[in-house]
Design a protein around this motif. Structure first.
Motif, PDB file in Angstrom:
ATOM      1  N   GLU A   1       0.566  12.431   5.653  1.00  0.00           N
ATOM      2  CA  GLU A   1       1.273  11.341   4.953  1.00  0.00           C
ATOM      3  C   GLU A   1       1.900  10.475   6.145  1.00  0.00           C
ATOM      4  O   GLU A   1       2.803   9.553   5.010  1.00  0.00           O
ATOM      5  N   LYS A   2       2.385  10.459   7.126  1.00  0.00           N
ATOM      6  CA  LYS A   2       3.281  10.101   7.781  1.00  0.00           C
ATOM      7  C   LYS A   2       2.555   8.992   8.702  1.00  0.00           C
ATOM      8  O   LYS A   2       3.122   8.137   8.978  1.00  0.00           O
ATOM      9  N   THR A   3       1.448   9.215   8.352  1.00  0.00           N
ATOM     10  CA  THR A   3       0.149   8.088   9.315  1.00  0.00           C
ATOM     11  C   THR A   3       0.215   6.219   8.716  1.00  0.00           C
ATOM     12  O   THR A   3       0.331   6.326   7.562  1.00  0.00           O
ATOM     13  N   PRO A   4       0.121   5.646   9.845  1.00  0.00           N
ATOM     14  CA  PRO A   4       0.742   3.774   9.438  1.00  0.00           C
ATOM     15  C   PRO A   4      -0.780   3.628   8.209  1.00  0.00           C
ATOM     16  O   PRO A   4      -1.432   4.190   9.107  1.00  0.00           O
ATOM     17  N   LEU A   5      -0.346   3.451   7.290  1.00  0.00           N
ATOM     18  CA  LEU A   5      -1.288   2.501   6.760  1.00  0.00           C
ATOM     19  C   LEU A   5      -2.031   2.209   6.834  1.00  0.00           C
ATOM     20  O   LEU A   5      -3.242   2.064   6.899  1.00  0.00           O
ATOM     21  N   SER A   6      -2.337   1.183   7.808  1.00  0.00           N
ATOM     22  CA  SER A   6      -3.154   0.060   8.766  1.00  0.00           C
ATOM     23  C   SER A   6      -4.445   1.584   9.671  1.00  0.00           C
ATOM     24  O   SER A   6      -4.966   0.986  10.373  1.00  0.00           O
ATOM     25  N   VAL A   7      -3.638   2.847  10.127  1.00  0.00           N
ATOM     26  CA  VAL A   7      -4.291   3.567  10.755  1.00  0.00           C
ATOM     27  C   VAL A   7      -4.487   3.821   9.646  1.00  0.00           C
ATOM     28  O   VAL A   7      -6.820   4.269  10.051  1.00  0.00           O
ATOM     29  N   GLN A   8      -4.538   4.391   8.392  1.00  0.00           N
ATOM     30  CA  GLN A   8      -5.462   5.327   7.671  1.00  0.00           C
ATOM     31  C   GLN A   8      -6.851   4.066   7.468  1.00  0.00           C
ATOM     32  O   GLN A   8      -7.929   4.490   7.142  1.00  0.00           O
ATOM     33  N   ARG A   9      -6.326   2.535   7.268  1.00  0.00           N
ATOM     34  CA  ARG A   9      -7.065   1.831   6.423  1.00  0.00           C
ATOM     35  C   ARG A   9      -8.198   1.767   7.635  1.00  0.00           C
ATOM     36  O   ARG A   9      -9.635   1.451   7.683  1.00  0.00           O
ATOM     37  N   GLU A  10      -7.935   1.929   8.868  1.00  0.00           N
ATOM     38  CA  GLU A  10      -8.703   1.880   9.973  1.00  0.00           C
ATOM     39  C   GLU A  10      -9.799   3.217  10.286  1.00  0.00           C
ATOM     40  O   GLU A  10     -10.989   2.882  10.255  1.00  0.00           O
ATOM     41  N   VAL A  11      -9.765   4.097  10.120  1.00  0.00           N
ATOM     42  CA  VAL A  11     -10.312   5.110   9.737  1.00  0.00           C
ATOM     43  C   VAL A  11     -11.047   5.482   9.158  1.00  0.00           C
ATOM     44  O   VAL A  11     -12.145   6.455   8.707  1.00  0.00           O
ATOM     45  N   GLY A  12     -10.727   4.511   8.070  1.00  0.00           N
ATOM     46  CA  GLY A  12     -10.971   5.681   6.037  1.00  0.00           C
ATOM     47  C   GLY A  12     -11.104   6.230   5.594  1.00  0.00           C
ATOM     48  O   GLY A  12     -11.447   7.122   4.728  1.00  0.00           O
ATOM     49  N   VAL A  13      -9.648   7.296   5.841  1.00  0.00           N
ATOM     50  CA  VAL A  13      -8.821   7.461   5.632  1.00  0.00           C
ATOM     51  C   VAL A  13      -7.410   7.062   4.409  1.00  0.00           C
ATOM     52  O   VAL A  13      -6.360   6.824   5.223  1.00  0.00           O
ATOM     53  N   GLU A  14      -7.552   7.693   3.164  1.00  0.00           N
ATOM     54  CA  GLU A  14      -6.466   7.419   2.089  1.00  0.00           C
ATOM     55  C   GLU A  14      -5.716   8.317   1.893  1.00  0.00           C
ATOM     56  O   GLU A  14      -5.977   9.269   1.498  1.00  0.00           O
ATOM     57  N   ILE A  15      -4.868   8.706   2.501  1.00  0.00           N
ATOM     58  CA  ILE A  15      -3.415   9.840   2.246  1.00  0.00           C
ATOM     59  C   ILE A  15      -3.444   9.811   0.250  1.00  0.00           C
ATOM     60  O   ILE A  15      -2.757   8.675  -0.464  1.00  0.00           O
ATOM     61  N   GLY A  16      -3.660  11.244  -0.276  1.00  0.00           N
ATOM     62  CA  GLY A  16      -3.624  11.059  -2.055  1.00  0.00           C
ATOM     63  C   GLY A  16      -4.857  10.694  -2.687  1.00  0.00           C
ATOM     64  O   GLY A  16      -5.096  10.634  -4.045  1.00  0.00           O
ATOM     65  N   GLU A  17      -5.435  10.305  -1.422  1.00  0.00           N
ATOM     66  CA  GLU A  17      -7.051   9.643  -2.143  1.00  0.00           C
ATOM     67  C   GLU A  17      -8.274  10.958  -1.282  1.00  0.00           C
ATOM     68  O   GLU A  17      -8.201  12.076  -2.242  1.00  0.00           O
ATOM     69  N   THR A  18      -8.503  10.434  -0.208  1.00  0.00           N
ATOM     70  CA  THR A  18      -8.943  11.850   0.790  1.00  0.00           C
ATOM     71  C   THR A  18      -8.680  12.833   0.474  1.00  0.00           C
ATOM     72  O   THR A  18      -9.275  13.742   0.967  1.00  0.00           O
ATOM     73  N   TYR A  19      -7.342  12.843   0.873  1.00  0.00           N
ATOM     74  CA  TYR A  19      -6.776  14.018   1.057  1.00  0.00           C
ATOM     75  C   TYR A  19      -5.579  14.470   0.235  1.00  0.00           C
ATOM     76  O   TYR A  19      -4.430  12.825   0.716  1.00  0.00           O
ATOM     77  N   PRO A  20      -4.716  15.160  -0.048  1.00  0.00           N
ATOM     78  CA  PRO A  20      -3.239  15.129  -1.138  1.00  0.00           C
ATOM     79  C   PRO A  20      -2.014  14.851   0.328  1.00  0.00           C
ATOM     80  O   PRO A  20      -1.829  15.070   1.175  1.00  0.00           O
TER      81      PRO A  20
END
Length: 531
Positions: free
Chosen positions: A441-460
């Motif tokens: 959940e602390k992963t920067p949003l830019s990293v989430q977008r880059e790897v295709g993992v959206e915390i809250g959607e892909t993983y809670p």
């Protein structure tokens, strides 16, 4: 379990079948196997052979363990069936008729043998709930003899006095022995066998990596582990390393394919001296220690040992939080990976079991028995003596000072730094860099977008705020710990706690940490120790 394919099995053997068998052959002693599924170093087999030159080994498939009341997953039942087929071979290998299978209420089945003139011997064991009531009735109503010989202390006013010395002496004693050449091993064809029971009750396991049960596989694992025992200390904490680095003997010990004494003797005589050997031997002592606890007080399975903690967390019961924990979607990756691994394989190493119990009770703050029952259902090595006493100890329901609360984030960094375990069981996090797996959940949003993992959607997101929940639990637990420690001065509470130091250790805790008013002692509980 799946849907039964056949009509419910009848009680077998029928009275006429037992009577017919005894009209043509003499009676003797029935060896009632329950969990000691071996013929070597088995006190019941040895006792029966000493009393009669004719024995009939018997296993009863109890509907209470197979229908909707049963508390074991299909994989554990299939492991049991492996063990039974192996036990049947053991008797046949010494020239006997093999294992007689029966089905029905064990007392109804045994009564048919007793009425026909057979005596009955079973190995004494520590049981709770249904098993304890069953054994008491078997002894009182049918005269079943329970042969002790498992290293536990029975019929003593203070079983913990000199306990370690007694266990050491038992481990050094010669195994129970009998001469198959002097005993006829009889049998009755009942039409019941593991395959028919499996089909009748719809046993269909979907778990993976489940070991094959039986004494043969157990001895093979013991020999292999003894050769690599030097690596044992470095393998026990990581959930990846522990899969192959620990002994793998726990389900075999649970069903008695090997006795604890056999394992101890093999390791003592054949393993090289060193830390690995000493650590493993200490685990065998712990096995007896926790089993002694259940023997001393069967209530471990049902209620908190210390009355002060009864109902602790009950008012916070949240079915949604419990479901998230059971299903591996708490938002804490190491917990979720462990819980999914448990459901899929029926096994976890000790540290991950402790982590999941700690997060469940200390962070999610949920009632302990629901969690303990879930573990017991899924574990292939599920042993009530080990599971429930460990859960109560890990949750801190005894009143002892010191409480180990596991930090799920730190466990990722310490035990799975490359993310091998987490990504194996939580594949939705596989694209995430390992550096973020401890707290996605602390992963920067830019990293989430880059790897295709959206915390809250892909993983809670985490289902609770970890720091706030930890602090809240510390306050709640610390507020009553002094009162709980004081209750250990009560001899009845001290006896059920069954501390290794006996009643003296309990009184010492009460004197040093107790506060009968319940508003002190919190600073002495070690609540700052988060691992």
């Amino acid at each position: 379990m799946g849907s039964p394919d056949d009509a419910p099995l009848p009680t077998a053997p029928e009275r006429e079948g037992v009577r017919d068998a005894t009209e043509t052959e003499p009676t003797g002693i029935v060896v009632w196997h329950r969990k000691d599924l071996r013929i070597a170093d088995n006190p019941a087999v040895a006792a029966a052979a000493a009393q009669s030159d004719r024995v009939l080994p018997l296993f009863v498939f109890d509907p209470g363990f197979y229908d909707e009341r049963g508390a074991a997953c299909d994989a554990r039942i299939e492991f049991l069936h492996d063990c039974l087929r192996d036990l049947d071979r053991q008797y046949r290998d010494v020239g006997g008729a093999g294992l007689t299978y029966a089905h029905g209420d064990p007392l109804d089945v045994l009564r048919r043998f007793v009425d026909a003139g057979w005596g009955v011997v079973a190995a004494a064991s520590a049981t709770g709930r249904y098993g304890r009531r069953r054994d008491e009735r078997a002894r009182d109503e049918l005269g079943v003899e329970f042969a002790a010989g498992d290293g536990l202390v029975r019929d003593a006013d203070r079983p913990r006095d000199g306990w370690s010395d007694r266990v050491e002496s038992w481990l050094a004693e010669e195994p129970y022995d009998w001469d198959p050449r002097s005993v006829a091993v009889a049998g009755i064809d009942t039409g019941i066998d593991p395959e028919r029971v499996r089909d009748a009750y719809g046993i269909d396991s979907t778990k993976t990596r489940v070991p094959t049960g039986g004494r043969g596989p157990a001895r093979k694992k013991l020999r292999a582990f003894t050769e690599r025992i030097a690596d044992y200390p470095g393998s026990i904490s990581s959930p990846v390393d522990a899969r192959e680095g620990t002994s793998g003997l726990s389900p075999y010990l649970r069903f008695g394919c090997l006795s604890v004494r056999e394992v101890h003797r093999h390791v003592d005589e054949r393993a090289p001296d060193g830390r690995g050997k000493s650590m493993f031997v200490s685990r065998l002592f712990w096995n007896r220690h926790y089993t002694q606890k259940l023997l001393d007080w069967p209530g471990w399975l049902d209620e908190a040992v210390n009355p002060v903690y009864r109902g602790f967390n009950r008012d916070r019961h949240d079915p949604d939080l419990v479901a998230a924990w059971k299903e591996g979607r708490t938002g804490f990756p190491m917990v979720d990976a462990s819980m999914r691994c448990l459901r899929e394989t029926g096994w976890l190493n000790f540290r991950m079991r402790a982590l999941c119990a700690s997060v469940y009770f200390h962070v999610l703050q949920q009632p302990w028995r629901i969690g303990a029952d879930h573990f017991y259902r899924h574990l292939i090595d599920g042993d009530p003596a080990i599971n429930y006493t460990q859960w109560q100890s890990q949750c801190g329901l005894v009143g002892r000072p010191g409480l180990r609360l596991y930090d799920p984030r730190k466990q990722v960094r310490d035990q799975d730094p490359d993310g091998e375990f987490v990504t194996r069981w939580v594949p939705e996090l596989d694209p995430l860099p390992a550096a973020h797996l401890d707290a996605p959940e602390k992963t920067p949003l830019s990293v989430q977008r880059e790897v295709g993992v959206e915390i809250g959607e892909t993983y809670p997101y985490p289902v609770v705020d970890y720091e706030a929940a930890r602090s809240e639990f510390r306050d709640r637990y610390g507020a009553v710990h002094g009162a709980a420690a004081a209750r250990l001065a009560d001899e009845s509470v001290a006896r059920r706690a069954s501390l290794s130091g006996g009643l003296g250790a309990a009184r010492s805790i009460a004197a040093d940490h107790g506060d009968a008013d319940g508003d002190g002692g919190a600073t002495q509980t070690g609540l700052g120790d988060f691992d």
